[in-house]
Enzyme design. Structure first.
Site, short mmCIF file in Angstrom:
data_model
loop_
_atom_site.label_atom_id
_atom_site.label_comp_id
_atom_site.label_asym_id
_atom_site.label_seq_id
_atom_site.Cartn_x
_atom_site.Cartn_y
_atom_site.Cartn_z
N HIS A 164 31.09 46.48 -9.83
CA HIS A 164 31.15 45.82 -11.14
C HIS A 164 31.37 46.80 -12.27
CE1 HIS A 164 28.68 42.14 -9.50
NE2 HIS A 164 29.82 42.34 -8.87
N ASP B 186 27.70 45.72 -6.67
CA ASP B 186 27.24 45.51 -8.05
C ASP B 186 27.70 46.68 -8.90
OD1 ASP B 186 25.63 44.68 -10.35
OD2 ASP B 186 24.48 43.47 -8.95
#
Length: 398
Positions: free
Chosen positions: A245, A222
């Site tokens: 991310h 993430d």
């Protein structure tokens, strides 16, 4: 003669005060082994760790809780302050989180520090969250009533503190969370989890100020760094991010009580093989807020899908309204000397709010190339107002 005696007496008193201060500041070591901890990788050591913490916290000088080399099984622990002096949490061994859902679902945090000042967590040791045992239980993307997996390490209302020289592996959820903190420095840490591990953000922050993250390596499933609302004066430099991310602000305005985000600086960082680079996202919702005074400078992108992206229509699931318009105002954002390669055609996307357009945007010295040969990278702007300065690749849409 009496005057000389008085001066000597004053000198002795001052010397005694200095000596007393030095004695009080001496560090006393509280070894968890002396409290019954066993480094066999199977026995739960939570109570031994808590007992060592309590004695170190009550010590009038600097207390050092010491975890020597070895592997320590550790169930959920919560270390509370305030303490009587400075606190050191020195980890030289490996701490392993439980893999039994009956044990790890008892709390949303594995290791938690609350209301502590002058805390230093360091030592070169490892926090092993053993996330592979739990990632299958992360059903939150499809199940609104899902149970939240625990964050590995969380600091609540912790001030004037440091986290350095530490490794965090395979957290079940977020690796490190800061909430309500002031003046915390995070340096020389390594955070690692597979690129497909769900919600394993590296560092997540909210309602905090004066935070510095420097010289660290973060690769997760993430956000490498996620910044939520209520942040002021955040400095990020010398960070390598990938996979993951990217470095994100948001998502913001998913609830009514949103606080401003301002004075965020990201410098001298490298992002590689991430889905996003520098991202700012706000929910498509009626809740108002402000994000302003952001600086992104001297950033290298390598095979990043969305190197520069603002998304003010963030709506990833059916619980939000994709046709609504964000009411968070983004202003005074500077992107300077951003270089490297984009794995998608659109290297710059500024998708701002129709209700509250982005203002005072600035693109300067941007050199981002699309990896596909013969096809130039593109930029896309919507409701974004500002200026651009050459050289620029892709051509600016401002």
């Amino acid at each position: 003669m009496a005057i000389m005696d008085l001066k000597f007496l004053v000198f002795l008193i001052a010397l005694l005060l200095v000596w007393e201060t030095q004695v009080q500041a001496e560090t006393k070591v509280f070894n968890v082994i002396n409290y019954g901890a066993v480094a066999d990788g199977s026995k739960d050591n939570a109570q031994a760790f808590l007992d060592a913490w309590n004695d170190a916290c009550q010590y009038e000088g600097n207390g050092r809780m010491y975890i020597p080399s070895g592997t320590y099984q550790l169930n959920h622990v919560q270390f509370k302050g305030p303490c009587n002096g400075g606190m050191e949490f020195m980890i030289q061994g490996t701490l392993k989180a439980p893999t039994d859902p009956k044990l790890f679902f008892v709390s949303e945090t594995w290791i938690n520090f609350q209301y502590v000042s002058a805390l230093t967590i360091y030592g070169g040791g490892t926090l092993d969250g053993q996330g592979a045992s739990a990632w299958k239980d992360n059903t939150c993307s499809t199940n609104p009533s899902c149970r939240t997996l625990p964050t590995a390490l969380r600091l609540d209302f912790t001030n004037t503190s440091q986290i350095r020289d530490l490794v965090s592996l395979n957290s079940k959820n977020v690796h490190l969370t800061l909430y309500g903190c002031d003046n915390v420095e995070i340096s020389n840490i390594k955070i690692s989890a597979p690129g497909d591990s769900p919600n394993t953000d590296g560092i997540k922050m909210a309602k905090s100020k004066n935070i510095r993250i420097i010289h660290s390596d973060i690769g997760t499933g993430d956000d490498c760094i996620a910044m939520l609302d209520g942040l002021y004066d955040i400095q990020i430099s010398g960070v390598t991010c990938g996979p993951g991310h990217g470095i994100s602000i948001g998502s913001l305005a998913d609830s009514r009580d949103i606080e401003d985000v301002s004075r965020i600086t990201v410098r001298n960082c490298r992002l590689h093989d991430t889905t996003n680079g520098l991202r700012l996202k706000t929910w498509a919702s009626p809740y108002k807020g402000r994000v302003f005074n952001l600086t992104y400078e001297d950033i290298v992108m390598e095979n990043v899908q969305n190197p520069i992206i603002i998304d003010q229509n963030y709506c990833p699931h059916c619980r939000c309204n994709s046709t609504a318009s964000s009411h968070v105002h983004i202003s005074n954002v500077r992107f300077k000397n951003i270089r490297g390669t984009s794995s998608s055609e659109y290297a710059v996307t500024l998708n701002c709010s129709q209700a509250r357009p982005c203002t005072d945007m600035r693109l300067e010295d941007i050199k981002l190339e699309y990896k596909s040969r013969g096809t130039p990278a593109l930029s896309s702007c919507s409701h974004a107002r500002g200026a651009s300065y050459r050289p620029l690749r892709p051509l600016s849409c401002l």
